[in-house]
Design an enzyme around this catalytic site. Structure first.
Site, PDB file in Angstrom:
ATOM      1  N   ARG A 135      25.499  27.390  48.715  1.00 17.39           N
ATOM      2  CA  ARG A 135      25.321  28.356  47.763  1.00 17.39           C
ATOM      3  C   ARG A 135      26.426  28.164  46.866  1.00 17.39           C
ATOM      4  O   ARG A 135      26.288  28.352  45.605  1.00 17.39           O
ATOM      5  CB  ARG A 135      25.389  29.617  48.486  1.00 17.39           C
ATOM      6  N   CYS A 138      26.980  42.207  52.201  1.00 18.51           N
ATOM      7  CA  CYS A 138      27.339  40.806  52.367  1.00 18.51           C
ATOM      8  C   CYS A 138      27.838  40.511  53.599  1.00 18.51           C
ATOM      9  O   CYS A 138      28.095  41.417  54.466  1.00 18.51           O
ATOM     10  CB  CYS A 138      28.180  40.177  51.390  1.00 18.51           C
ATOM     11  N   LYS A 186      30.623  28.133  39.442  1.00 17.51           N
ATOM     12  CA  LYS A 186      29.473  28.718  39.799  1.00 17.51           C
ATOM     13  C   LYS A 186      29.763  30.459  39.243  1.00 17.51           C
ATOM     14  O   LYS A 186      28.663  30.953  38.719  1.00 17.51           O
ATOM     15  CB  LYS A 186      29.357  29.034  41.507  1.00 17.51           C
ATOM     16  N   ASN A 187      30.870  30.832  39.332  1.00 16.60           N
ATOM     17  CA  ASN A 187      31.125  32.110  39.130  1.00 16.60           C
ATOM     18  C   ASN A 187      31.301  32.292  37.456  1.00 16.60           C
ATOM     19  O   ASN A 187      31.408  33.537  36.918  1.00 16.60           O
ATOM     20  CB  ASN A 187      32.638  32.650  39.849  1.00 16.60           C
ATOM     21  N   ASP A 195      39.035  34.113  47.225  1.00 17.35           N
ATOM     22  CA  ASP A 195      38.109  33.118  47.386  1.00 17.35           C
ATOM     23  C   ASP A 195      38.577  31.904  47.980  1.00 17.35           C
ATOM     24  O   ASP A 195      38.145  30.790  48.316  1.00 17.35           O
ATOM     25  CB  ASP A 195      37.128  32.545  46.301  1.00 17.35           C
ATOM     26  N   ARG A 236      29.888  45.723  49.816  1.00  8.75           N
ATOM     27  CA  ARG A 236      30.686  45.509  48.613  1.00  8.75           C
ATOM     28  C   ARG A 236      29.693  46.445  47.385  1.00  8.75           C
ATOM     29  O   ARG A 236      28.983  46.032  46.699  1.00  8.75           O
ATOM     30  CB  ARG A 236      30.197  43.932  48.310  1.00  8.75           C
TER      31      ARG A 236
HETATM   32  C1  EPZ Z   1      33.558  38.032  42.187  1.00  7.96           C
HETATM   33  O1  EPZ Z   1      32.906  39.186  42.945  1.00  7.96           O
HETATM   34  C2  EPZ Z   1      33.188  36.836  42.760  1.00  7.96           C
HETATM   35  N1  EPZ Z   1      31.790  36.584  42.736  1.00  7.96           N
HETATM   36  C3  EPZ Z   1      33.521  36.703  44.160  1.00  7.96           C
HETATM   37  O2  EPZ Z   1      33.504  35.446  44.628  1.00  7.96           O
HETATM   38  C4  EPZ Z   1      35.082  36.887  44.493  1.00  7.96           C
HETATM   39  O3  EPZ Z   1      35.312  37.185  45.589  1.00  7.96           O
HETATM   40  C5  EPZ Z   1      35.356  38.408  43.667  1.00  7.96           C
HETATM   41  O4  EPZ Z   1      34.777  38.371  42.317  1.00  7.96           O
HETATM   42  C6  EPZ Z   1      37.011  38.586  43.578  1.00  7.96           C
HETATM   43  O5  EPZ Z   1      37.570  37.567  42.938  1.00  7.96           O
HETATM   44  C7  EPZ Z   1      31.203  36.017  41.411  1.00  7.96           C
HETATM   45  O6  EPZ Z   1      31.984  35.953  40.480  1.00  7.96           O
HETATM   46  C8  EPZ Z   1      29.666  35.931  41.517  1.00  7.96           C
HETATM   47  P1  EPZ Z   1      34.951  42.295  42.222  1.00  7.96           P
HETATM   48  P2  EPZ Z   1      32.533  40.726  42.426  1.00  7.96           P
HETATM   49  O7  EPZ Z   1      33.875  43.243  41.428  1.00  7.96           O
HETATM   50  O8  EPZ Z   1      32.469  40.594  40.937  1.00  7.96           O
HETATM   51  C9  EPZ Z   1      35.811  46.599  44.536  1.00  7.96           C
HETATM   52  C10 EPZ Z   1      32.593  33.325  45.822  1.00  7.96           C
HETATM   53  O9  EPZ Z   1      32.818  33.180  47.213  1.00  7.96           O
HETATM   54  N2  EPZ Z   1      34.447  47.014  43.764  1.00  7.96           N
HETATM   55  O10 EPZ Z   1      35.863  41.644  41.384  1.00  7.96           O
HETATM   56  O11 EPZ Z   1      31.531  41.074  43.299  1.00  7.96           O
HETATM   57  C11 EPZ Z   1      35.008  45.431  45.607  1.00  7.96           C
HETATM   58  O12 EPZ Z   1      34.619  46.124  46.849  1.00  7.96           O
HETATM   59  C12 EPZ Z   1      32.269  35.070  45.769  1.00  7.96           C
HETATM   60  O13 EPZ Z   1      32.174  32.844  44.816  1.00  7.96           O
HETATM   61  C13 EPZ Z   1      34.199  48.338  43.788  1.00  7.96           C
HETATM   62  O14 EPZ Z   1      34.838  49.053  44.562  1.00  7.96           O
HETATM   63  O15 EPZ Z   1      34.064  41.161  42.972  1.00  7.96           O
HETATM   64  C14 EPZ Z   1      36.376  44.483  45.856  1.00  7.96           C
HETATM   65  O16 EPZ Z   1      37.172  45.229  46.693  1.00  7.96           O
HETATM   66  C15 EPZ Z   1      32.673  35.952  46.927  1.00  7.96           C
HETATM   67  N3  EPZ Z   1      33.078  48.769  43.198  1.00  7.96           N
HETATM   68  C16 EPZ Z   1      36.939  44.405  44.432  1.00  7.96           C
HETATM   69  O17 EPZ Z   1      36.533  45.777  43.624  1.00  7.96           O
HETATM   70  C17 EPZ Z   1      32.318  47.950  42.175  1.00  7.96           C
HETATM   71  O18 EPZ Z   1      31.622  48.374  41.483  1.00  7.96           O
HETATM   72  C18 EPZ Z   1      36.874  43.284  43.488  1.00  7.96           C
HETATM   73  O19 EPZ Z   1      35.414  42.940  43.558  1.00  7.96           O
HETATM   74  C19 EPZ Z   1      32.947  46.480  42.109  1.00  7.96           C
HETATM   75  C20 EPZ Z   1      33.858  46.165  43.022  1.00  7.96           C
END
Ligand code: EPZ
Length: 443
Positions: free
Chosen positions: A422, A142, A48-49, A330, A147
């Protein structure tokens, strides 16, 4: 305008009246009878990701794109609808997605779709890069809290996108992106993908320092190279993108889903069963393999297959989530389900999402003994769990409840299972094929 700050506190901005009420989701539930060790072979679906950013990346290059091994999930179908709303033609049949992005007729990704899936924001970078303009709804929070997307917006802003927040929408007008040096203190999968995609058509060179290493990111980079992009440093923390004038359509195959694979590994571990995963990528599963080996599992892998045999009773483990190649957040909830019946006290710390624990009270309903202190959970393993009605709250939390229900005595009913759908393709059918007892019922 300081878009990043606005994006950080986006819940503060007065959203415009949503154009359309989010579509009602089918309210199915799963009923599981616990106590059966799993055995057999299971096919791992596409990731998915990895599929979501690749689907959005097709907007960068006009033409017909072919994506194979695309998982049939609520989320990939949502992304297909977002792209269709922009004017692309999408045919999604049997894990193949034909996307024709020749005629893009709208620049708006609407609230009614983006609010159901945060990853819809992936269309922003490609749209601004190709058309200079876009209007994309800010994703809401979420299940487990805010997030932010400030890194996405600050990165695009550094490339000259001059974004505005307008009534809950991110708006870019007539921007001509140019290369920039961007440093991320926090590793973000989403922001790395967003900036990497936008930079492919920017004037000059973009350097992303602190880039994510997740296989989904490396796979996206390889797809962009196939489109004709110029990218260096994939798989390292420093990714360099030299902008080009145009890109060509792609024909690609989505990588296997390492989180689905890891979830099935945990299912074998928790039931004391033995299963073989087919068409997976064992290399992407190292951190999970290490923890499950510590828990007493026997794991062997070769090429795209992995066989795991669970112990009679798992041993307690210590798990700390980290960006890849560390232990994935995850898989945090699924590991907690396993630790709830382990021999001894386990400690699980989530360093990525400090509040990703909505599954804890639901696991407690099944008899788990979990004490939470901020982002650290201490799990005292119990001899057995008892079936009960529980509620799914997000994709991975629902997977954890399914795992716990596989070993709980008696019947467990998990409601709001649309969360599971999902992120997991036909999980109930796959589990039944491995000897579980899972029934899907209408709520
Ligand atoms: C991706 O989310 C995945 N989703 C998530 O999987 C996964 O949990 C996450 O990466 C971490 O591995 C998809 O790929 C669609 P991040 P993403 O940006 O990109 C902070 C699932 O269950 N951050 O790597 O949204 C954030 O709050 C989903 O399949 C900021 O502060 O995650 C977090 O603490 C859930 N500002 C950290 O970075 C930003 O602009 C990592 O988030 C972006 C992120």
């Amino acid at each position: 305008m300081d878009v990043g700050a606005r994006a950080h506190t986006h819940s503060g901005s007065k959203p415009s009246a949503p154009t359309a009420k989010p579509k009602a989701v089918p309210m199915d539930a799963l009923i599981l009878q616990g106590g059966r060790p799993l055995s057999g072979r299971v096919h791992v679906s596409g990731a998915k990701n990895a599929a979501l950013p690749v689907m959005a990346a097709t907007l960068l290059a006009p033409g017909q794109h072919v994506l194979r091994n695309v998982p049939s999930l609520a989320d990939t179908r949502t992304m297909a609808r977002v792209i269709e709303r922009l004017g692309a033609k999408v045919e999604f049949t049997d894990h193949q997605c034909l996307i024709d992005t020749t005629n893009i007729t709208s620049l708006e990704a609407p609230y009614d779709l983006v609010s159901t899936m945060r990853a819809s924001i992936y269309v922003l970078g490609p749209m601004v890069a190709r058309f200079g303009s876009a209007r994309v709804s800010l994703p809401g929070g979420c299940a487990w809290g805010p997030r932010p997307v400030n890194l996405h917006l600050e990165g695009l802003d550094a490339m000259g996108a001059s974004l505005e927040i307008d009534h809950g929408y991110i708006v870019a007008k007539n921007a001509r992106l140019r290369g920039a040096s961007i440093r991320h203190e926090v590793v973000s999968v989403g922001a790395t993908a967003q900036i990497m995609m936008a930079a492919t058509l920017a004037e000059g060179t973009t350097v992303i320092d602190g880039a994510a290493l997740e296989p989904d990111i490396t796979a996206l980079g390889e797809v962009l190279l196939q489109c004709g992009a110029r990218i260096e440093g994939l798989g390292t923390r420093t990714v360099t993108v030299h902008g080009v004038k145009s890109l060509k359509p792609i024909d690609t195959t989505i990588i296997p889903d390492r989180i689905e694979a890891a979830t099935f590994m945990a299912a074998a571990a928790i039931t004391g069963g033995s299963i073989t995963l087919e068409q997976c990528a064992p290399d992407h599963l190292r951190a999970t393999t290490e923890r499950l080996t510590e828990a007493g599992c026997l794991i062997e892998s070769e090429r795209d297959q992995l066989t795991i045999s669970g112990p009679v009773r798992p041993a307690a483990v210590t798990v700390t989530t980290q960006p890849y190649p560390g232990f994935p957040t995850d898989m945090q909830a699924q590991m907690m389900a396993l630790c709830s019946i382990a021999d001894g006290e386990s400690v699980i710390t989530d360093t990525i999402y400090l509040d990703r624990f909505t599954h804890v009270p639901e696991l407690a309903r099944l008899g788990a003994d979990i004490r939470l202190d901020h982002n650290v959970a201490r799990i005292r393993g119990v001899k057995s769990l008892q079936g009960a009605p529980v509620m799914a709250t997000d994709i991975r939390a629902s997977a954890a409840l399914v795992l716990a229900a596989l070993v709980a005595e008696g019947e467990t009913r998990i409601s709001r299972i649309y969360h599971l759908d999902r992120g997991y393709e036909a999980m109930d059918q796959k589990l039944n094929a491995l000897g579980a007892s899972v029934r899907r019922v209408k709520e």
